[in-house]
Design an enzyme around this catalytic site. Structure first.
Site, PDB file in Angstrom:
ATOM      1  N   LYS A 117       1.841  -3.499   6.446  1.00  0.00           N
ATOM      2  CA  LYS A 117       2.212  -3.944   4.972  1.00  0.00           C
ATOM      3  C   LYS A 117       3.878  -3.791   4.745  1.00  0.00           C
ATOM      4  CE  LYS A 117      -2.081  -4.484   3.521  1.00  0.00           C
ATOM      5  NZ  LYS A 117      -2.326  -5.673   2.616  1.00  0.00           N
ATOM      6  N   SER A 127       0.737  -1.096  -0.001  1.00  0.00           N
ATOM      7  CA  SER A 127       0.066   0.002  -0.109  1.00  0.00           C
ATOM      8  C   SER A 127       0.904   1.218   0.054  1.00  0.00           C
ATOM      9  CB  SER A 127      -0.735  -0.166   1.200  1.00  0.00           C
ATOM     10  OG  SER A 127      -1.407   1.354   1.446  1.00  0.00           O
ATOM     11  N   TYR A 134      -1.994   0.124  10.146  1.00  0.00           N
ATOM     12  CA  TYR A 134      -1.862  -0.672   8.930  1.00  0.00           C
ATOM     13  C   TYR A 134      -0.797  -0.421   8.051  1.00  0.00           C
ATOM     14  CZ  TYR A 134      -3.580  -0.974   4.258  1.00  0.00           C
ATOM     15  OH  TYR A 134      -3.882  -1.283   2.780  1.00  0.00           O
TER      16      TYR A 134
END
Ligand SMILES: NC(=O)c1ccc[n+]([C@@H]2O[C@H](COP(=O)([O-])OP(=O)(O)OC[C@H]3O[C@@H](n4cnc5c(N)ncnc54)[C@H](O)[C@@H]3O)[C@@H](O)[C@H]2O)c1
Length: 328
Positions: A144, A116, A140
């Site tokens: 990743k 991402s 988050y």
């Protein structure tokens, strides 16, 4: 050889699955249906289950000749990851590690990983190139980035080769009109604006109207989900031909402001959208735009749907044709 697609019944995964099925690949979707929709399988084989369930994975890898995994399964809500980081690290890291362990047991050593733009954090320069420092500002993005690092080490130690695709903002729907975006809750800008245009939401809140951008609203890079799916197929071809582990940024290189997107939804739908100025959200960068030069040069990737109007039109067609998404 079959491809195992984790999270293949979710938004981006289902578009990759359709493209793979259309080009004649054998596709097995593994999705726990927390957010996925069975109706989005495009005729692929569906296994309902969790990527952290190693016994299930062993059964799947024993029963099928699988050479590669496309790994979409994850939780992906930035705000929730700040409230509940454990949930994100358990699913995005622990469950991925459990799956990687079984992949190695079965000598499955190719992976396309959904990374991402959130791995970059606040950009120092735009457009963002692959070598830009990665300093995620939330769990988050960190989950990743951790998996990107883990995958690099797994190539070195075990010969598992992978491509991490760092998506910017996935948007739009497949031109067939058969599949599209159906998230509950929805966090993405384009469907939220469309829902406001359809009267399913009273308004759209704009988080900050005093950013250092031409119209004061945040600028983001929207990439058509079918163009993203194409990048997965190209990545898989490259891995199958021996490509080493690497990462690519994926956007279309043009940023659009929140205000421009609202105006485009109004134009495409022919309906007014009530926009309400709200406070800035902490951690939101003013501008996030990708350079996708590396994937264009190395894999020949080229977006077929780069214009905002085309992206919004495809999203509008899906949402207006499926006001309840995939339904029950
Ligand atoms: N949508 C975007 O704009 C965007 C941007 C950057 C990165 N990503 C990444 O792309 C991937 C797909 O995003 P999306 O928007 O399609 O999300 P999504 O929620 O629509 O799809 C994820 C799918 O994974 C499944 N899943 C989650 N945890 C699972 C588990 N433990 N076992 C089995 N299935 C599980 C869900 O049921 C869902 O179908 C995610 O990894 C996300 O982080 C998405």
């Amino acid at each position: 050889m079959a491809i195992l697609v984790t999270g293949g019944l979710g938004y981006v995964g289902s578009h990759a699955v359709k493209l793979l099925v259309d080009r004649g690949e054998q596709v097995i979707c593994l999705d726990n249906l927390i957010f996925g929709h069975k109706q989005s399988s495009s005729g692929s084989e569906v296994i309902v289950g969790d990527i952290g369930d190693q016994d299930l994975l062993r059964k799947i890898f024993s029963a099928n000749k699988i050479d590669s995994v496309m790994h979409f399964a994850a939780f992906a809500a930035v705000g929730e990851s700040v409230e509940n980081p454990q949930k994100y690290y358990l699913n995005n890291i622990s469950n991925s590690l459990a799956m990687l362990q079984v992949m190695l047991e079965f000598d499955v050593k190719l992976m396309i990983f959904s990374s991402s733009a959130a791995t970059f954090g606040e950009p120092e320069t735009v457009p963002i190139v692959e070598e830009h420092p990665q300093n995620p500002t939330n769990p988050y993005g960190r989950s990743k980035l951790m998996l990107e690092h883990i995958l690099k080490e797994y190539e070195h130690a075990y010969g598992l080769r992978s491509i991490s695709l760092r998506y910017f903002n996935a948007a739009g729907a497949d031109p067939s009109g058969l599949i599209g975006e159906d998230h509950t809750p929805e966090h993405h800008l384009i469907p939220l604006i469309i829902k406001a245009a359809m009267g399913q939401r009273p308004q759209i809140n704009i988080f900050g109207t005093d950013w250092p951008t031409p119209d004061g609203t945040c600028i983001r890079d929207y990439i058509h989900v079918t163009d993203l799916a194409q990048a997965h197929a190209l990545g898989l071809d490259a891995l199958r031909q021996g490509k080493s582990t690497t990462a690519y940024n994926l956007g279309n290189g043009s940023g659009y402001s929140v205000m421009e997107v609202i105006k485009m939804v109004e134009k495409v739908s022919g309906r007014p959208v009530k926009a309400v100025a709200d406070d800035r959200r902490p951690g939101d960068p003013a501008v996030l735009v990708a350079s996708s030069k590396k994937i264009s040069e190395e894999l020949g990737w080229k977006p077929n749907y780069p214009e905002l109007e085309t992206i919004v039109k495809s999203a509008w067609e899906w949402h207006s044709g499926h006001p309840d998404g995939y339904g029950k």
